[in-house]
Design a protein around this motif. Sequence first.
Motif, PDB file in Angstrom:
ATOM      1  N   ALA A 185       0.809  -1.222   0.000  1.00  0.00           N
ATOM      2  CA  ALA A 185       0.000   0.000   0.000  1.00  0.00           C
ATOM      3  C   ALA A 185       0.839   1.266   0.000  1.00  0.00           C
ATOM      4  N   ARG A 186       2.124   1.135  -0.006  1.00  0.00           N
ATOM      5  CA  ARG A 186       3.008   2.301   0.032  1.00  0.00           C
ATOM      6  C   ARG A 186       2.967   3.056  -1.288  1.00  0.00           C
ATOM      7  N   SER A 187       3.167   4.354  -1.212  1.00  0.00           N
ATOM      8  CA  SER A 187       3.225   5.168  -2.431  1.00  0.00           C
ATOM      9  C   SER A 187       4.607   5.118  -3.058  1.00  0.00           C
ATOM     10  N   SER A 188       5.629   4.745  -2.274  1.00  0.00           N
ATOM     11  CA  SER A 188       6.985   4.611  -2.786  1.00  0.00           C
ATOM     12  C   SER A 188       7.809   3.839  -1.764  1.00  0.00           C
ATOM     13  N   VAL A 189       8.974   3.383  -2.211  1.00  0.00           N
ATOM     14  CA  VAL A 189       9.849   2.633  -1.315  1.00  0.00           C
ATOM     15  C   VAL A 189      11.295   2.838  -1.752  1.00  0.00           C
ATOM     16  N   ARG A 190      12.210   2.831  -0.782  1.00  0.00           N
ATOM     17  CA  ARG A 190      13.626   2.959  -1.080  1.00  0.00           C
ATOM     18  C   ARG A 190      14.265   1.575  -1.127  1.00  0.00           C
ATOM     19  N   MET A 191      15.288   1.429  -1.944  1.00  0.00           N
ATOM     20  CA  MET A 191      15.949   0.134  -2.079  1.00  0.00           C
ATOM     21  C   MET A 191      16.474  -0.368  -0.743  1.00  0.00           C
ATOM     22  N   ALA A 192      16.972   0.538   0.100  1.00  0.00           N
ATOM     23  CA  ALA A 192      17.540   0.115   1.377  1.00  0.00           C
ATOM     24  C   ALA A 192      16.513  -0.607   2.245  1.00  0.00           C
ATOM     25  N   GLU A 193      15.234  -0.333   2.041  1.00  0.00           N
ATOM     26  CA  GLU A 193      14.185  -0.984   2.824  1.00  0.00           C
ATOM     27  C   GLU A 193      13.981  -2.441   2.434  1.00  0.00           C
ATOM     28  N   LEU A 194      14.633  -2.879   1.372  1.00  0.00           N
ATOM     29  CA  LEU A 194      14.426  -4.233   0.869  1.00  0.00           C
ATOM     30  C   LEU A 194      15.547  -5.186   1.263  1.00  0.00           C
ATOM     31  N   ALA A 195      16.434  -4.744   2.133  1.00  0.00           N
ATOM     32  CA  ALA A 195      17.608  -5.536   2.481  1.00  0.00           C
ATOM     33  C   ALA A 195      17.249  -6.908   3.046  1.00  0.00           C
ATOM     34  N   LEU A 202      15.536 -12.712 -12.261  1.00  0.00           N
ATOM     35  CA  LEU A 202      15.890 -13.330 -13.530  1.00  0.00           C
ATOM     36  C   LEU A 202      17.331 -13.818 -13.450  1.00  0.00           C
ATOM     37  N   GLU A 203      17.677 -14.776 -14.295  1.00  0.00           N
ATOM     38  CA  GLU A 203      19.012 -15.338 -14.257  1.00  0.00           C
ATOM     39  C   GLU A 203      20.048 -14.323 -14.731  1.00  0.00           C
ATOM     40  N   HIS A 204      21.315 -14.628 -14.462  1.00  0.00           N
ATOM     41  CA  HIS A 204      22.398 -13.794 -14.970  1.00  0.00           C
ATOM     42  C   HIS A 204      22.348 -13.780 -16.500  1.00  0.00           C
ATOM     43  N   GLY A 205      22.661 -12.634 -17.060  1.00  0.00           N
ATOM     44  CA  GLY A 205      22.573 -12.448 -18.503  1.00  0.00           C
ATOM     45  C   GLY A 205      21.400 -11.579 -18.889  1.00  0.00           C
ATOM     46  N   TYR A 206      20.457 -11.400 -17.968  1.00  0.00           N
ATOM     47  CA  TYR A 206      19.310 -10.523 -18.203  1.00  0.00           C
ATOM     48  C   TYR A 206      19.631  -9.131 -17.649  1.00  0.00           C
ATOM     49  N   GLY A 207      19.210  -8.111 -18.397  1.00  0.00           N
ATOM     50  CA  GLY A 207      19.497  -6.746 -17.972  1.00  0.00           C
ATOM     51  C   GLY A 207      18.895  -6.406 -16.630  1.00  0.00           C
ATOM     52  N   LEU A 208      17.678  -6.885 -16.359  1.00  0.00           N
ATOM     53  CA  LEU A 208      17.035  -6.599 -15.079  1.00  0.00           C
ATOM     54  C   LEU A 208      17.779  -7.239 -13.906  1.00  0.00           C
ATOM     55  N   ARG A 209      18.385  -8.384 -14.158  1.00  0.00           N
ATOM     56  CA  ARG A 209      19.173  -9.021 -13.095  1.00  0.00           C
ATOM     57  C   ARG A 209      20.362  -8.142 -12.739  1.00  0.00           C
ATOM     58  N   ARG A 210      21.053  -7.662 -13.746  1.00  0.00           N
ATOM     59  CA  ARG A 210      22.192  -6.795 -13.485  1.00  0.00           C
ATOM     60  C   ARG A 210      21.764  -5.522 -12.777  1.00  0.00           C
ATOM     61  N   MET A 211      20.630  -4.968 -13.189  1.00  0.00           N
ATOM     62  CA  MET A 211      20.128  -3.752 -12.563  1.00  0.00           C
ATOM     63  C   MET A 211      19.780  -3.990 -11.095  1.00  0.00           C
ATOM     64  N   LEU A 215      21.570  -2.020  -8.040  1.00  0.00           N
ATOM     65  CA  LEU A 215      20.787  -1.192  -7.125  1.00  0.00           C
ATOM     66  C   LEU A 215      20.913  -1.688  -5.690  1.00  0.00           C
ATOM     67  N   SER A 216      20.932  -3.005  -5.521  1.00  0.00           N
ATOM     68  CA  SER A 216      21.087  -3.565  -4.181  1.00  0.00           C
ATOM     69  C   SER A 216      22.457  -3.226  -3.613  1.00  0.00           C
ATOM     70  N   ALA A 217      23.496  -3.363  -4.444  1.00  0.00           N
ATOM     71  CA  ALA A 217      24.847  -3.048  -3.979  1.00  0.00           C
ATOM     72  C   ALA A 217      24.963  -1.580  -3.595  1.00  0.00           C
ATOM     73  N   ALA A 218      24.342  -0.693  -4.376  1.00  0.00           N
ATOM     74  CA  ALA A 218      24.381   0.736  -4.064  1.00  0.00           C
ATOM     75  C   ALA A 218      23.661   1.042  -2.761  1.00  0.00           C
ATOM     76  N   PHE A 221      23.502  -3.772   0.269  1.00  0.00           N
ATOM     77  CA  PHE A 221      23.211  -5.176   0.577  1.00  0.00           C
ATOM     78  C   PHE A 221      23.250  -6.012  -0.696  1.00  0.00           C
ATOM     79  N   SER A 222      23.325  -7.306  -0.508  1.00  0.00           N
ATOM     80  CA  SER A 222      23.216  -8.265  -1.603  1.00  0.00           C
ATOM     81  C   SER A 222      21.839  -8.908  -1.517  1.00  0.00           C
ATOM     82  N   PRO A 223      21.129  -9.004  -2.641  1.00  0.00           N
ATOM     83  CA  PRO A 223      19.764  -9.554  -2.573  1.00  0.00           C
ATOM     84  C   PRO A 223      19.771 -11.013  -2.120  1.00  0.00           C
ATOM     85  N   ARG A 224      18.852 -11.321  -1.240  1.00  0.00           N
ATOM     86  CA  ARG A 224      18.656 -12.702  -0.787  1.00  0.00           C
ATOM     87  C   ARG A 224      17.773 -13.400  -1.822  1.00  0.00           C
TER      88      ARG A 224
END
Length: 300
Positions: A185-195, A202-211, A215-218, A221-224
């Motif tokens: 229900a949030r209107s927005s969220v920051r990446m840091a809140e997803l730690a 998506l698997e490695h090789g997909y642009g969204l995976r790299r993104m 974003l997680s590294a910035a 954290f590293s995504p679980r």
Amino acid sequence: MEHESLTAQLAPQLLLLSTLRKTRNITRAAELLGVPQPTISRRVAALGESLGTPLTVPDGRGIRLTRAAELLAEAAERALADVESGARRAREEIDPETGHVVLGFLHLMGRSIVPTMLRDHRARHPRVRFTLVQGSRQDMLDRLTAGELDLALLAPLPDDPALTAVPLADQEILLTVPATHRLAARSSVRMAELADEQFVLLEHGYGLRRMTDELSAAAGFSPRIAFEGQESDTVRGLVAAGLGVALLPRFEPGTPAGVAEVPLVPPVTRTVGLAWRAHEQLSPAVLGFRDHLLTRTPLL
């Protein structure tokens, strides 16, 4: 080497062999080919000498082919059919109205982006044929570089001097969560809140995976990783089942049941663009479709 020499002599005479097989008459073959009869006779004799056996024997008022000549004539007709087919395809290739375009694109674009652009182009050029190839960003880059694709829709754009890449549109990336998630229900969220969240990626090789990884590294954290997949629809389905969260483009035409799409702060976008080999001349049909994409209304 003897076979190669004979093949070299036979190649220019494929039509002669095929015509003789059909007409069984030297005079008629000469008429159909527009060649004087003595010339036809000399060519037949020369081929027979190279083969080591006559190609024809008298048969009433005409001729018949020897068994060896029949075998050659059958092969000649198959070869001529292939050449005719190749000539037809070559003519189509250089005709912007009947040519062939091999288009590669990311799985995410197959839902609405690609069908829309194809519909618009085919409305004006209905005889252009398309071969569509889907895959990961890396797969599309590899196929484009190898010459298997004429054009590729990619995101992000490649930085490769061997390719020309032109941006078409910016696409917003949203956080996709289960409809019952605490952030739904949030209107927005920051990446840091997803730690502490479980991610469906998506698997490695997909642009969204790299993104997602960047974003997680910035954010520190590293995504679980809960699950990895190859299709955005599968990723979204796993999110709807409550198995994790994901970063995905906005779902068109509207947010599907079972998930919520929440904007990121600061906003995250990726550039979708068109790429092709930089130093290769494109066929008229490919040029026409490329120019259609570069000049049409916004892609997204």
